[in-house]
Design a protein around this motif. Structure first.
Motif, PDB file in Angstrom:
ATOM      1  N   GLY A 247      64.126  43.577  28.786  1.00  0.00           N
ATOM      2  CA  GLY A 247      64.227  42.231  28.217  1.00  0.00           C
ATOM      3  C   GLY A 247      63.671  42.128  26.811  1.00  0.00           C
ATOM      4  N   GLY A 248      63.313  43.248  26.223  1.00  0.00           N
ATOM      5  CA  GLY A 248      62.769  43.217  24.874  1.00  0.00           C
ATOM      6  C   GLY A 248      61.875  44.418  24.641  1.00  0.00           C
ATOM      7  N   PHE A 249      61.164  44.391  23.516  1.00  0.00           N
ATOM      8  CA  PHE A 249      60.272  45.488  23.180  1.00  0.00           C
ATOM      9  C   PHE A 249      58.890  45.260  23.777  1.00  0.00           C
ATOM     10  N   HIS A 250      58.309  46.360  24.250  1.00  0.00           N
ATOM     11  CA  HIS A 250      56.907  46.354  24.630  1.00  0.00           C
ATOM     12  C   HIS A 250      56.103  47.016  23.521  1.00  0.00           C
ATOM     13  N   GLU A 385      72.316  47.099  23.540  1.00  0.00           N
ATOM     14  CA  GLU A 385      71.802  45.820  23.044  1.00  0.00           C
ATOM     15  C   GLU A 385      71.252  44.950  24.169  1.00  0.00           C
ATOM     16  N   ILE A 386      70.283  44.137  23.818  1.00  0.00           N
ATOM     17  CA  ILE A 386      69.775  43.123  24.740  1.00  0.00           C
ATOM     18  C   ILE A 386      70.303  41.778  24.260  1.00  0.00           C
ATOM     19  N   ASP A 392      58.268  40.246  31.064  1.00  0.00           N
ATOM     20  CA  ASP A 392      57.963  40.639  32.438  1.00  0.00           C
ATOM     21  C   ASP A 392      57.455  39.414  33.195  1.00  0.00           C
ATOM     22  N   SER A 393      57.802  39.326  34.453  1.00  0.00           N
ATOM     23  CA  SER A 393      57.275  38.253  35.284  1.00  0.00           C
ATOM     24  C   SER A 393      55.846  38.595  35.695  1.00  0.00           C
TER      25      SER A 393
END
Ligand code: ZN
Ligand code: ZN
Length: 781
Positions: A247-250, A385-386, A392-393
């Motif tokens: 869902g994205g970058f960490h 791609e996102i 994160d939940s």
């Protein structure tokens, strides 16, 4: 054959079997029959069509299965016995609501999966992203498998879904996988009914799929034979690496390296808020923390949320990861990339959202490069791609019940069933902090992922984009728009900017209680206890310690904490010492300054005099009944914290300090007032102060304070039951994120014979407001 994998643990879909339906219909039927079955619910992207195919073939029935905008449509024909057996088997496995229409048989032959028809109104939702399944994990580490060490592998039951889909129906060409043409081997798997990647829309391999790459902060590619090993090397050296996930970058660094964690905090401008840690497996989780069986199954569930677990005393990760916290937020690897990275790193990694301070998570490569270049030493990225950013939940288990604190990846966009159906489409705009929004179609509410605090420009932009995306995805045009009463919330402004809609303003704490009712699927009159930091009241004051008599349609205020000034407005939220001084003054008057307390010794008397005088004149000191502020005040009196760097920090530290058991409760007064029962706080403050003067340990004072509030809560509910005859209580609001208080309140209320409703699917904090607004609007329309 792969087992069905489509029911994440927190939101079990209602399963309905059709045996009775089909048996009844078959009594008056000819020998060969045909029917069309439409299945709604989460059935796209979870391997449902392939499993229907396999069922059909094994039962010898003919026909087709396809995705349509109305759901998954199965057109099937066969003799009585085969059809009956097929329907029964299907009924036992169906994940959503169904409808069956009978038709004239046409002598269909064979069974096939048809290309999706793009017709009608969308009646389904895409599946949430799902953690890598065991079969894929086995391939990942099998040297003989062609996907061995392939970081972006997925199958028909696992992988990204919600975050990569542009529009529905869920087919590859409408996801960000559309640019990767299948190689011959993948195509063969895709077309082979017995293969577990049969019709897997995200199918890929090292030959034809997306690829990993390593980039310097300026965007230049760093050539590495194995980008993941190189990133792990950087982390080993104490570096900070941005890692593109689902869902994205960490932002990742070595969780055992205090210097690296401190540096990450400095660069990210995040002083104290706890950071999540990714551990390689459950064993490592258990080595770092006390993990109950419920927590273990939650960690390993398809949603793979961050689970807050009680840390062990032995260290294992640097103190800087979660300073002052008794809990650690742990998460297991949920993609092949994570598994490979953790394997290379050989230690737990901090994995926190890729953003600076409170901005939304970065999810596009160009944007991440812009926003994270000053934070990271290296980017580990890929070319899948996102579309939709998704954090994160976060889940915490209290009283053996998993409770979602932040609802995002793995749960969104699963529908939440409302207790009643809305007759018109509704958009609920949510609150301001921890914001989310919700769409309602009939009996289903689709709560968005956590977006963040709308005060930030970037978050407000992300909020607008997310609403637009949901509207597109669900083919949805709202007729009713629900919003908070607060005139200065940006979500309210958003609601007011929409043309041609009917607006419903919902009081903040009513929305909290409605959210709790909707979370439990009930609509009944309850005593609603809504305790939080701040919410706009109908008298223009800052509410937050409320007792309501409420149902979804409406509420009455039946009690509250006594009003006290909030000196300096929002500044009093950032500086708990101000509230400590306010409550002390309410309890002791001017004699407070002669109390022999550490708090009084460190009090900035000049600053306090100015604030006090302003408050006496009613200048910049709105009145509040907030329960959250009382927690802040006590935290400050106990010397925990006079200033916070994030919302509820002082209250969280107070909870962490609290001893397991309280031996007594402080007195706390109740009187009748215009707004119902008024809780008088001076007594409890005097109790805390006297204990401090007697050198009672702070952990015990904290326990007594918590027990006092649980006791007070139950006493007020008993009085209200006597007045109203209502025997059910709903607890909602951010204060109930406090596990100690929640447990104690539920125990007390149940002992007093109440039916108690608490949150589990959606956050008790403002992240759940949109659902409450949605439920209220649905009930009124
Ligand atoms: Zn898989
Ligand atoms: Zn391939």
């Amino acid at each position: 054959m792969t087992s069905p994998y489509w029911a994440p643990t927190l939101a079990p879909q209602k399963v309905r079997t059709w045996a009775t339906v089909s048996q009844r219909a078959l009594l008056a039927s000819p020998r060969v029959r045909r029917c069309t079955i439409t299945v709604n619910g989460v059935v796209q992207g979870v391997g449902f069509r392939p499993s229907v195919y396999r069922l059909a073939v094994s039962h010898g029935v003919a026909g087709t299965v396809r995705n349509s905008r109305a759901g998954v449509v199965i057109d099937v024909e066969g003799d009585d016995a085969s059809l009956e057996a097929f329907l029964t088997a299907l009924g036992n496995n169906v994940p959503g609501a169904v409808s069956v229409a009978w038709a004239q048989p046409e002598g269909l032959a064979g069974f096939s999966i048809e290309v999706s028809a793009h017709d009608g109104k969308a009646r389904f939702s895409p599946a949430p992203d799902s953690a890598m399944c065991e079969a894929c994990a086995a391939e990942l580490f099998d040297p003989g498998n062609r996907r061995c060490s392939y970081a972006l592998q997925t199958c028909a039951t696992c992988g990204p879904r919600f975050t990569i889909v542009r529009t529905l129906p869920y087919d590859r060409e409408r996801t960000t996988m559309s640019c990767f043409a299948l190689c011959a081997a993948c195509r063969a798997e895709y077309n082979e009914p017995c293969n577990r990647r049969f019709h897997a829309q995200t199918i890929a391999c090292p030959e034809c799929g997306p690829r990993m790459s390593l980039r310097w902060p300026d965007g230049a590619t760093q050539f590495a034979v194995d980008p993941i090993a190189a990133a792990a090397g950087e982390i080993h050296e104490g570096g900070i690496v941005a890692i593109k996930g689902v869902g994205g970058f960490h932002l990742a660094c070595d969780a055992t390296n205090a210097g690296a964690v401190a540096e990450l905090r400095r660069r990210k401008r995040r002083e104290a808020k706890p950071l999540a840690v990714m551990v390689v497996n459950l064993e490592e989780a258990c080595a770092l923390a006390h993990v109950s069986p419920t927590e273990a199954s939650l960690l390993a569930s398809p949603a793979h949320p961050i689970v807050l677990v009680r840390r062990r005393d032995i260290g294992g990760v640097a103190e800087e990861v979660a300073p002052g916290c008794r809990e650690l937020g742990l998460v297991l690897p949920y993609t092949a990339l994570h598994h490979l990275l953790l394997g290379e790193a050989g230690r737990p990694l901090v994995m926190t959202s890729g953003n600076a301070s409170d901005e939304p998570i970065a999810h596009r490569d160009d944007d991440a490069r812009q926003r994270l270049r000053g934070i990271v030493d290296l980017f580990l990225t890929h070319n899948r791609e996102i579309v939709t950013p998704c954090d994160d939940s976060v889940v915490r288990v209290v009283a053996e019940v998993p409770r979602v604190i932040r609802r995002a990846r793995g749960y969104v966009p699963l529908a939440i069933q409302l207790p009643g159906a809305a007759s018109r489409p509704i958009l609920a705009c949510g609150g301001e902090l921890k914001s989310t929004f919700a769409l309602v179609r009939g009996p289903e509410a689709f709560l968005s992922q956590h977006i963040g605090d709308l005060a930030s420009e970037a978050a407000f932009r992300a909020y607008g984009e997310a609403i637009a995306h949901f509207r597109r995805l669900f083919d949805f045009a709202p007729e009713i728009v629900a919003h908070d009463l607060h005139p200065a919330y940006r979500s309210t402004a958003y609601a007011q900017s929409l043309d041609g809609v009917e607006r419903v303003a919902v009081q903040h704490h009513h929305a909290h209680i409605a959210s709790c009712l909707a979370d439990n699927g009930v609509d009944r009159r309850v005593i609603g206890v809504a305790w939080d930091g701040t919410g706009y009241g109908t008298d223009g004051r800052v509410w937050g310690g409320e007792f309501l008599v409420a149902d979804l349609a409406g509420y009455e205020r039946a009690g509250r904490f006594d009003y006290v000034p909030l000196p300096g407005g929002d500044a009093a939220i950032r500086e708990p010492w101000r509230m400590a001084a306010v409550f002390l003054r309410a309890a002791y008057g001017d004699a407070m300054s002669s109390l022999d307390l550490a708090f009084i010794q460190r009090l900035d008397r000049a600053a306090w005099r100015v604030l006090r005088q302003a408050a006496d004149r009613g200048l910049n000191a709105p009145l509040t009944s907030s329960a959250g502020r009382l927690f802040d005040a006590v935290a400050s009196l106990l010397g925990l914290r006079d200033r916070v760097t994030f919302e509820a920090q002082a209250a969280m530290e107070l909870e962490a300090l609290t001893a397991a058991e309280a031996d007594l409760v402080y007195p706390i007064g109740l009187r009748d007032g215009d707004d119902g029962l008024i809780v008088e706080t001076p007594d409890v403050i005097r109790g805390v102060v006297e204990d401090l003067l007697r050198q009672v340990p702070a952990s015990l004072i904290a326990a007594r304070f918590h027990a006092t509030l649980a006791d007070l809560l139950a006493r007020v509910c008993v009085r209200l039951r006597t007045r109203t005859g209502i025997g059910a209580v709903a607890l909602s609001g951010g204060v109930f994120q406090n596990a100690w208080l929640l447990r104690a309140a539920v125990d007390r209320l149940e002992a007093d014979g109440f039916q108690v409703y608490t949150h589990h699917q959606v956050p008790t904090n403002d992240g759940g407001l949109a659902l409450g607004q949605a439920a209220v609007a649905a009930r009124r329309h």
